[in-house]
Design a protein around this motif. Structure first.
Motif, PDB file in Angstrom:
ATOM      1  N   ALA A 137       0.834  -1.204   0.000  1.00  0.00           N
ATOM      2  CA  ALA A 137       0.000   0.000   0.000  1.00  0.00           C
ATOM      3  C   ALA A 137       0.869   1.255   0.000  1.00  0.00           C
ATOM      4  O   ALA A 137       0.544   2.264  -0.654  1.00  0.00           O
ATOM      5  CB  ALA A 137      -0.921  -0.011   1.221  1.00  0.00           C
ATOM      6  N   GLN A 138       2.002   1.206   0.724  1.00  0.00           N
ATOM      7  CA  GLN A 138       2.889   2.365   0.794  1.00  0.00           C
ATOM      8  C   GLN A 138       3.515   2.672  -0.561  1.00  0.00           C
ATOM      9  O   GLN A 138       3.635   3.838  -0.962  1.00  0.00           O
ATOM     10  CB  GLN A 138       3.989   2.131   1.834  1.00  0.00           C
ATOM     11  CG  GLN A 138       4.819   3.362   2.165  1.00  0.00           C
ATOM     12  CD  GLN A 138       4.077   4.345   3.052  1.00  0.00           C
ATOM     13  OE1 GLN A 138       2.960   4.086   3.493  1.00  0.00           O
ATOM     14  NE2 GLN A 138       4.689   5.484   3.316  1.00  0.00           N
ATOM     15  N   ALA A 139       3.877   1.642  -1.304  1.00  0.00           N
ATOM     16  CA  ALA A 139       4.438   1.845  -2.646  1.00  0.00           C
ATOM     17  C   ALA A 139       3.414   2.516  -3.554  1.00  0.00           C
ATOM     18  O   ALA A 139       3.773   3.357  -4.392  1.00  0.00           O
ATOM     19  CB  ALA A 139       4.885   0.516  -3.248  1.00  0.00           C
ATOM     20  N   GLN A 140       2.151   2.170  -3.392  1.00  0.00           N
ATOM     21  CA  GLN A 140       1.100   2.783  -4.210  1.00  0.00           C
ATOM     22  C   GLN A 140       0.941   4.268  -3.894  1.00  0.00           C
ATOM     23  O   GLN A 140       0.642   5.076  -4.776  1.00  0.00           O
ATOM     24  CB  GLN A 140      -0.227   2.047  -4.008  1.00  0.00           C
ATOM     25  CG  GLN A 140      -0.198   0.594  -4.467  1.00  0.00           C
ATOM     26  CD  GLN A 140       0.363   0.429  -5.873  1.00  0.00           C
ATOM     27  OE1 GLN A 140      -0.121   1.037  -6.827  1.00  0.00           O
ATOM     28  NE2 GLN A 140       1.404  -0.397  -6.003  1.00  0.00           N
ATOM     29  N   VAL A 141       1.171   4.638  -2.628  1.00  0.00           N
ATOM     30  CA  VAL A 141       1.126   6.056  -2.247  1.00  0.00           C
ATOM     31  C   VAL A 141       2.249   6.813  -2.953  1.00  0.00           C
ATOM     32  O   VAL A 141       2.042   7.891  -3.519  1.00  0.00           O
ATOM     33  CB  VAL A 141       1.243   6.227  -0.715  1.00  0.00           C
ATOM     34  CG1 VAL A 141       1.379   7.708  -0.351  1.00  0.00           C
ATOM     35  CG2 VAL A 141       0.036   5.624  -0.015  1.00  0.00           C
ATOM     36  N   TYR A 142       3.465   6.235  -2.917  1.00  0.00           N
ATOM     37  CA  TYR A 142       4.607   6.891  -3.576  1.00  0.00           C
ATOM     38  C   TYR A 142       4.412   6.954  -5.088  1.00  0.00           C
ATOM     39  O   TYR A 142       4.788   7.940  -5.735  1.00  0.00           O
ATOM     40  CB  TYR A 142       5.904   6.153  -3.250  1.00  0.00           C
ATOM     41  CG  TYR A 142       6.381   6.341  -1.830  1.00  0.00           C
ATOM     42  CD1 TYR A 142       6.520   7.619  -1.277  1.00  0.00           C
ATOM     43  CD2 TYR A 142       6.713   5.250  -1.028  1.00  0.00           C
ATOM     44  CE1 TYR A 142       6.966   7.796   0.023  1.00  0.00           C
ATOM     45  CE2 TYR A 142       7.165   5.420   0.275  1.00  0.00           C
ATOM     46  CZ  TYR A 142       7.289   6.699   0.794  1.00  0.00           C
ATOM     47  OH  TYR A 142       7.730   6.861   2.085  1.00  0.00           O
ATOM     48  N   LEU A 143       3.814   5.925  -5.660  1.00  0.00           N
ATOM     49  CA  LEU A 143       3.547   5.925  -7.099  1.00  0.00           C
ATOM     50  C   LEU A 143       2.535   7.009  -7.450  1.00  0.00           C
ATOM     51  O   LEU A 143       2.687   7.726  -8.454  1.00  0.00           O
ATOM     52  CB  LEU A 143       3.030   4.556  -7.533  1.00  0.00           C
ATOM     53  CG  LEU A 143       2.833   4.338  -9.035  1.00  0.00           C
ATOM     54  CD1 LEU A 143       4.154   4.493  -9.787  1.00  0.00           C
ATOM     55  CD2 LEU A 143       2.239   2.963  -9.303  1.00  0.00           C
ATOM     56  N   SER A 144       1.516   7.157  -6.624  1.00  0.00           N
ATOM     57  CA  SER A 144       0.519   8.215  -6.826  1.00  0.00           C
ATOM     58  C   SER A 144       1.174   9.598  -6.743  1.00  0.00           C
ATOM     59  O   SER A 144       0.893  10.485  -7.566  1.00  0.00           O
ATOM     60  CB  SER A 144      -0.587   8.095  -5.771  1.00  0.00           C
ATOM     61  OG  SER A 144      -1.436   9.222  -5.789  1.00  0.00           O
ATOM     62  N   LEU A 145       2.071   9.766  -5.761  1.00  0.00           N
ATOM     63  CA  LEU A 145       2.782  11.040  -5.601  1.00  0.00           C
ATOM     64  C   LEU A 145       3.633  11.329  -6.835  1.00  0.00           C
ATOM     65  O   LEU A 145       3.638  12.458  -7.351  1.00  0.00           O
ATOM     66  CB  LEU A 145       3.651  10.979  -4.340  1.00  0.00           C
ATOM     67  CG  LEU A 145       4.629  12.123  -4.106  1.00  0.00           C
ATOM     68  CD1 LEU A 145       3.905  13.466  -4.048  1.00  0.00           C
ATOM     69  CD2 LEU A 145       5.419  11.887  -2.814  1.00  0.00           C
TER      70      LEU A 145
END
Length: 291
Positions: free
Chosen positions: A236-244
């Motif tokens: 889930a954290q990687a998806q946040v960074y990808l969104s950013l």
């Protein structure tokens, strides 16, 4: 006609998670197919560690101290997914300006047309934001970076550093300096933390680009010497960074912020202190009540 390189500076006070955030942005952009260079501008020279299995690289200043004539390729190292990694470095302890490495490194790369020759899409400067002194202000003051983002938590000193940065951006805005893209809200796990950051950006007429929660996944990844994007790409954290990273890639228009004066900032902080005390004692309910 050469393509336009998007140059971005990411600031934040020491320990706020600036380099962690920057490295994950670089890693995410590389997975999206962009050619990226991460330019570490902190004298600790550890910006790019998690892009290189936890390994340090020789800095520009250290290399120049060993020999007077340096080719830029001697201080450029390849990291995760082909990301180009550079550490500007700093002077010997107790000697000179800590921001001198940025000035020296940028001049070297400009003279040798490095960014153009590498056919880069992004150059991301990772800059210490505790004090916007002459050296650390170079990416802003000289318009090297087109867009500036700051990493901040809801802690007062992080907000104070962000507000200080806003003063620097506003000061140089009329002379062709870089403008503010927004705030990356880090370690946002409690509703009140989000509300504090939301109120701060409202007061300073800017915006939150992304809310990044505190996560043990980040710690686990860094203990392996990796970014979350590399170590836990499906988390889930990687998806946040990808969104950013996608939001930064899409970002086009930056603006001049309206920083608070010191007295305004202290008054704003005092109101939030009273509010949080009221929440803790049960005097009021709900994170937004009374604000």
């Amino acid at each position: 006609m050469a393509k336009k390189i998007k140059q971005i500076a990411i600031y934040g006070k020491g320990g706020i998670g600036k380099s962690t955030t920057t490295s994950n942005i670089s890693a995410a952009l590389s997975t999206l197919g962009y050619k990226v260079m991460q330019f570490g501008c902190d004298p600790k020279s550890d910006s790019t560690n998690t892009l290189r299995q936890g390994k340090y690289i020789p800095t520009v200043l250290d290399t120049l101290r060993d020999k007077p004539n340096v080719k830029a390729q001697e201080v450029i190292f390849t990291g995760f997914n082909g990301i180009f990694c550079v550490e500007a470095g700093g002077p010997a302890p107790g000697v000179g300006c800590a921001g001198r490495g940025i000035t020296t490194a940028v001049q070297l790369f400009k003279q040798q047309h490095v960014f153009e020759d590498l056919d880069l899409d992004y150059v991301i400067f990772d800059v210490l934001g505790d004090v916007v002194c002459g050296g650390f202000a170079v990416p802003i003051r000289e318009g090297i970076a087109e867009h500036v983002f700051t990493v901040s938590s809801s802690d007062f000193m992080a907000v104070y550093a962000a507000n200080n940065l806003f003063n620097g951006i506003k000061k140089y805005s009329n002379a062709g300096g870089a403008l503010l893209g927004g705030v990356i809200a880090n370690s946002i796990n409690q509703p009140y933390a989000k509300d504090i950051i939301d109120d701060f950006v409202k007061q300073t007429k800017t915006q939150v680009v992304e809310y990044v929660p505190r996560s043990v996944t980040v710690t686990q990844s860094e203990l392996q010497g990796k970014t979350t994007i590399e170590a836990a790409p499906n988390s889930a954290q990687a998806q946040v960074y990808l969104s950013l990273a996608k939001k930064i890639a899409a970002h086009e228009v930056s603006k001049v912020p309206e920083p608070l004066t010191v007295s305004e900032l202290r008054e704003w902080a005092a109101k939030w202190a009273d509010h949080l005390l009221a929440l803790e004692t049960g005097t009021i309910e709900g994170a937004k009540a009374g604000i």
